[in-house]
Design an enzyme around this catalytic site. Structure first.
Site, PDB file in Angstrom:
ATOM      1  N   CYS A 222       0.816  -1.223   0.000  1.00 33.73           N
ATOM      2  CA  CYS A 222       0.000   0.000   0.000  1.00 33.73           C
ATOM      3  C   CYS A 222       0.848   1.272   0.000  1.00 33.73           C
ATOM      4  CB  CYS A 222      -0.955  -0.001   1.182  1.00 33.73           C
ATOM      5  SG  CYS A 222      -2.092  -1.390   1.147  1.00 33.73           S
TER       6      CYS A 222
ATOM      7  N   HIS B 161      -3.049   7.362   2.184  1.00 38.61           N
ATOM      8  CA  HIS B 161      -3.549   6.073   1.701  1.00 38.61           C
ATOM      9  C   HIS B 161      -4.945   5.848   2.278  1.00 38.61           C
ATOM     10  CE1 HIS B 161      -4.043   1.941   0.834  1.00 38.61           C
ATOM     11  NE2 HIS B 161      -3.795   1.511   2.048  1.00 38.61           N
TER      12      HIS B 161
ATOM     13  N   ASN C  59     -10.200   0.156  -0.148  1.00 34.57           N
ATOM     14  CA  ASN C  59      -8.736   0.203  -0.098  1.00 34.57           C
ATOM     15  C   ASN C  59      -8.188  -0.390  -1.398  1.00 34.57           C
ATOM     16  OD1 ASN C  59      -6.027  -0.222   0.344  1.00 34.57           O
ATOM     17  ND2 ASN C  59      -6.273  -1.045   2.414  1.00 34.57           N
TER      18      ASN C  59
HETATM   19  O1  UT7 Z   1      -3.870  -1.013   3.474  1.00 25.56           O
HETATM   20  C1  UT7 Z   1      -3.101  -1.731   4.384  1.00 25.56           C
HETATM   21  C2  UT7 Z   1      -3.390  -1.292   5.704  1.00 25.56           C
HETATM   22  N1  UT7 Z   1      -4.574  -1.921   6.252  1.00 25.56           N
HETATM   23  C3  UT7 Z   1      -5.269  -1.263   7.144  1.00 25.56           C
HETATM   24  O2  UT7 Z   1      -4.956  -0.138   7.408  1.00 25.56           O
HETATM   25  C4  UT7 Z   1      -6.376  -1.974   7.903  1.00 25.56           C
HETATM   26  C5  UT7 Z   1      -6.259  -1.621   9.347  1.00 25.56           C
HETATM   27  N2  UT7 Z   1      -7.276  -2.188  10.180  1.00 25.56           N
HETATM   28  C6  UT7 Z   1      -8.575  -1.811  10.124  1.00 25.56           C
HETATM   29  O3  UT7 Z   1      -8.954  -0.985   9.310  1.00 25.56           O
HETATM   30  C7  UT7 Z   1      -9.512  -2.362  11.153  1.00 25.56           C
HETATM   31  O4  UT7 Z   1      -8.790  -3.082  12.145  1.00 25.56           O
HETATM   32  C8  UT7 Z   1     -10.598  -3.311  10.546  1.00 25.56           C
HETATM   33  C9  UT7 Z   1     -11.587  -2.476   9.755  1.00 25.56           C
HETATM   34  C10 UT7 Z   1      -9.939  -4.332   9.657  1.00 25.56           C
HETATM   35  C11 UT7 Z   1     -11.365  -4.007  11.679  1.00 25.56           C
HETATM   36  O5  UT7 Z   1     -11.914  -3.069  12.565  1.00 25.56           O
HETATM   37  P1  UT7 Z   1     -11.794  -3.315  14.132  1.00 25.56           P
HETATM   38  O6  UT7 Z   1     -12.516  -2.202  14.785  1.00 25.56           O
HETATM   39  O7  UT7 Z   1     -10.330  -3.458  14.446  1.00 25.56           O
HETATM   40  O8  UT7 Z   1     -12.609  -4.652  14.330  1.00 25.56           O
HETATM   41  P2  UT7 Z   1     -12.135  -6.076  14.891  1.00 25.56           P
HETATM   42  O9  UT7 Z   1     -11.168  -6.703  13.954  1.00 25.56           O
HETATM   43  O10 UT7 Z   1     -11.716  -5.911  16.308  1.00 25.56           O
HETATM   44  O11 UT7 Z   1     -13.495  -6.877  14.862  1.00 25.56           O
HETATM   45  C12 UT7 Z   1     -14.578  -6.507  15.708  1.00 25.56           C
HETATM   46  C13 UT7 Z   1     -15.704  -7.510  15.498  1.00 25.56           C
HETATM   47  C14 UT7 Z   1     -15.254  -8.951  15.624  1.00 25.56           C
HETATM   48  O12 UT7 Z   1     -16.263  -9.673  16.283  1.00 25.56           O
HETATM   49  P3  UT7 Z   1     -16.114 -10.068  17.836  1.00 25.56           P
HETATM   50  O13 UT7 Z   1     -14.850 -10.900  17.906  1.00 25.56           O
HETATM   51  O14 UT7 Z   1     -15.997  -8.777  18.560  1.00 25.56           O
HETATM   52  O15 UT7 Z   1     -17.367 -10.828  18.102  1.00 25.56           O
HETATM   53  C15 UT7 Z   1     -15.161  -9.432  14.187  1.00 25.56           C
HETATM   54  O16 UT7 Z   1     -15.379 -10.806  14.044  1.00 25.56           O
HETATM   55  O17 UT7 Z   1     -16.243  -7.374  14.178  1.00 25.56           O
HETATM   56  C16 UT7 Z   1     -16.282  -8.658  13.552  1.00 25.56           C
HETATM   57  N3  UT7 Z   1     -16.108  -8.485  12.110  1.00 25.56           N
HETATM   58  C17 UT7 Z   1     -17.104  -8.239  11.263  1.00 25.56           C
HETATM   59  N4  UT7 Z   1     -18.435  -8.127  11.449  1.00 25.56           N
HETATM   60  C18 UT7 Z   1     -19.191  -7.868  10.376  1.00 25.56           C
HETATM   61  C19 UT7 Z   1     -14.946  -8.480  11.417  1.00 25.56           C
HETATM   62  N5  UT7 Z   1     -15.187  -8.252  10.119  1.00 25.56           N
HETATM   63  C20 UT7 Z   1     -16.524  -8.109   9.995  1.00 25.56           C
HETATM   64  C21 UT7 Z   1     -17.372  -7.837   8.910  1.00 25.56           C
HETATM   65  N6  UT7 Z   1     -18.692  -7.719   9.133  1.00 25.56           N
HETATM   66  N7  UT7 Z   1     -16.905  -7.671   7.658  1.00 25.56           N
END
Ligand code: UT7
Length: 325
Positions: free
Chosen positions: A115, A252, A282
């Site tokens: 990225c 980005h 992204n």
């Molecule tokens: O370009 C390269 C760089 N990449 C990035 O910058 C990505 C960086 N990370 C992020 O943008 C965020 O961490 C995410 C958007 C990927 C995730 O957001 P988060 O607030 O960190 O959520 P999380 O991973 O802690 O997940 C929270 C909950 C989980 O459920 P439980 O364990 O709390 O029950 C996940 O299973 O959300 C759940 N979850 C979803 N629910 C519905 C994860 N993905 C999804 C989804 N739809 N697509």
């Protein structure tokens, strides 16, 4: 003291024909529009069909940038394509873009910094131009990340999209001050210890397959907000400028929350932040040139504006470049 500067003289972009909303994705993956918008700011993304390869999208974006600059392919002597999703392991996507444009001279190569690829590519092209090794460069960010996604993994597949963007950089004389047009300074970093947080679980030298993207989102998020602002501070320091001098911050486009937290940390006003993650998702190395093209075409970025670009990608790799448009 006069010096050479790499001035942006054209900009262009290309997107696949098919736009996919969050609601459409929610029909095949267990997710919702509400979750995706709240956690990322993404509302839709463009996904390529089999004919819309990285080189096809990259060639369209490059041609648009040439048209915008009023230049022909023969005027270019350097093509750098930042991509992690080349059509083939080799030859490089850059050489296919070169052929697609009808260029028979100059030099073309791919650059892989995930990225952060576009910031790395602008920095690399700048070195060629300011040393007189090239006169005009096409810098392309082109990706088809949809090919790398595990469409059963909702934690990653809702985040990415396909597309391409390009700028034409031309070597022009400047005064050597921050009032010059062109790339004023850039700062790049990488740290391979972070591999496991964001990687693809395949490749020609390991599995012999393309593999799928794997990410521990929370860890990437923490690093992106916590550490990446160092390269922006470097750029401000090296150019004697600060957040108030900026006209536009074009980071980005991975996640609206990361972008806004970074801007707040750096003291960059929210109304100077260009956000396109809502419409493109992204698109990895393509996200910054796509956003630059949107903001230039809608009249926000004007000649003379001070623009900071910044990105972080797998590796980790990260960087920033300060450009007077
Ligand atoms: O370009 C390269 C760089 N990449 C990035 O910058 C990505 C960086 N990370 C992020 O943008 C965020 O961490 C995410 C958007 C990927 C995730 O957001 P988060 O607030 O960190 O959520 P999380 O991973 O802690 O997940 C929270 C909950 C989980 O459920 P439980 O364990 O709390 O029950 C996940 O299973 O959300 C759940 N979850 C979803 N629910 C519905 C994860 N993905 C999804 C989804 N739809 N697509």
């Amino acid at each position: 003291m006069t010096c050479l500067r790499s001035v942006v003289v054209g900009c262009g972009s290309a997107l696949p024909a098919r736009c996919v909303t969050n609601d459409e994705l929610a029909k095949t993956v267990e997710t919702s529009d509400e979750w995706i918008v709240q956690r990322t700011g993404i509302r839709q993304r463009y996904l390529s069909d089999a004919s819309e390869t990285t080189s096809v999208l990259g060639t369209r974006a490059a041609q648009a940038a040439l048209d915008d600059a009023g230049l022909a392919a023969a005027d270019i002597d350097l093509v750098i394509c930042a991509t992690s999703t080349p059509d083939h392991t080799f030859p490089s996507t850059a050489t296919q873009i070169q052929a697609g444009l009808g260029m028979t001279g100059g030099v073309a190569f791919d650059l892989q910094a995930v990225c952060a690829g576009f910031v790395y590519a602008v920095t690399t092209a700048d070195k060629f131009l300011v040393t007189g090794s090239a006169r005009r460069a096409l810098v392309v960010g082109a990706e088809t990340f949809s090919r790398l996604l595990d469409w059963e993994d909702r934690t990653t597949c809702v985040l990415f999209g396909d597309g391409a963007g390009a700028v034409v950089l031309e070597a022009r004389e400047g005064e050597g001050t921050s009032a010059d047009r062109g790339v004023l300074t850039s700062s790049l970093r990488s740290d391979g210890r972070h591999r496991e947080k964001l990687y693809v679980d395949g490749g020609p030298g390991s599995t012999g397959t393309t593999g799928h993207l794997r990410m521990t989102g929370k860890e990437v998020f923490r690093f992106a907000v916590g550490s990446v602002t160092d390269v922006i501070d470097d750029a401000f320091r090296a150019s004697g400028t600060n957040a108030d001098d900026l006209d536009w911050f074009v980071p980005h486009q991975a996640n609206r929350r990361i972008i806004e937290a970074s801007a707040d940390k750096l003291g960059i006003a929210r109304d100077k932040v260009v956000l396109t993650v809502d419409r493109h998702g992204n698109t990895s190395a393509a996200s910054i040139p796509l956003a630059l093209d949107v903001a230039r075409r809608d009249g926000r970025i004007k000649d003379g504006d001070l623009v900071m670009i910044e990105a972080i990608g797998g590796g980790f790799t990260w960087g920033a470049a300060l450009i007077r448009w």
